[in-house]
Design a protein around this motif. Structure first.
Motif: not given
Length: 306
Positions: A148, A150, A176, A178, A191-193
């Motif tokens: 994972n 980010v 991901y 952000s 995808p945004y977190v």
């Protein structure tokens, strides 16, 4: 490969080969037994990328042709094409270029008969930074599959984000993004977190610099660390084996708390060190692709290092 502009030009196999060669060059001295000249044409400010290319070139035994835009014939109206063609004409064997335009490679796609390496194209691509990030991650985990990762920060202005996101997904990572409001890039299909979720799920958090020079407003950094950056509190919620990356330069106290830049989970300065060896590996890869050298011209000599 005509010129190396994008990480997408490399197959997965080629990426792994460059990573493996970079790791090998960390353990061994390697030199090219042929006189070659490398032209470093940087039209934007650079510390890490330019200096690591110079160190890589000198470690390989290449002659370095430096360039300063402010004292060049660009001031007399010379075009980018004619500048590069000049270096080719006087004997450069490879040109390393950083330019503020997203699409400067289009001007050089034909007519230049030496390999060009992209050392940064506007907001579009930074493939050599991507390669050194990949080396740093691979050294840590031995794989990219199911990690994972980010990417956090000024996504819309980041060539690093664009190069890394696609390459990492292709290699099997879960990617991901952000970003603070207004820093998102809708062209990236990831995808945004939130930053709080990012730090809890990540194996790798890749922070990005706020690029003040590309923003029209000057107040983006106000309370940025508290709201969107890597604070000590967020770092304490990361997995114990998760690592922190940043391409630098670092806005200390903005993207990351000052005390975390060299903390136990930071690999920021290791990235910089890896940049030298990745660029050595890329230079030999490109020179071999063009037939300027072959494997027999790269002499390796064991060195008691590391």
């Amino acid at each position: 490969m005509k010129h190396f502009f994008s990480i997408n030009q490399l197959t997965n196999q080629e990426i792994y080969r460059i990573i493996q060669n970079a790791w090998k060059y960390k353990k061994e001295n390697a030199t090219v037994s042929k006189q070659l000249f490398a032209a470093n044409l940087f039209f934007e400010p650079s510390t890490r990328t330019k200096m690591s290319f110079i160190v890589a070139e000198r470690k390989l035994g290449l002659e370095v042709l430096d360039f300063h835009a402010d004292s060049s014939s660009l001031k007399k109206g010379e075009s980018l094409y004619d500048t590069v063609k000049t270096f080719e004409s006087i004997g450069a064997n490879v040109a390393i270029i950083r330019h503020e335009s997203d699409d400067w490679i289009n001007e050089l796609a034909s007519g230049i008969n030496i390999p060009i390496i992209n050392a940064g194209a506007g907001k579009k691509e930074h493939p050599t930074q991507c390669l050194l990030d990949l080396l740093t991650i691979y050294e840590e985990f031995g794989t990219f599959k199911n990690l994972n990762i980010v990417i956090v920060g000024d996504i819309i202005h980041s060539r690093v984000a664009k190069s890394n996101a696609h390459a990492l997904r292709r290699l099997g990572a879960n990617v991901y993004l952000s970003a603070a409001p207004g820093f998102e890039d809708d062209s990236l299909d990831f995808p945004y977190v939130s930053i709080d979720e990012a730090t809890q799920i990540c194996d790798v958090v890749m922070l990005l610099r706020i690029q003040h020079e590309r923003h029209t407003e000057n107040n983006q950094h106000v309370k940025y660390l508290e709201q969107f950056g890597l604070t000590k509190e967020r770092k304490n919620k990361m997995k114990k084996n998760a690592i922190i990356l940043h391409p630098a330069p670092i806005n200390r106290g903005v993207e990351i708390d000052n005390d975390l830049v060299e903390c136990d989970q930071s690999r920021i300065f290791k990235q910089m060190n890896n940049g030298v060896y990745v660029r050595m590996a890329l230079l030999t890869h490109v020179l071999q692709e063009w037939g300027i050298i072959d494997e027999n011209l790269v002499k390796e000599r064991y060195s008691i290092v590391g």
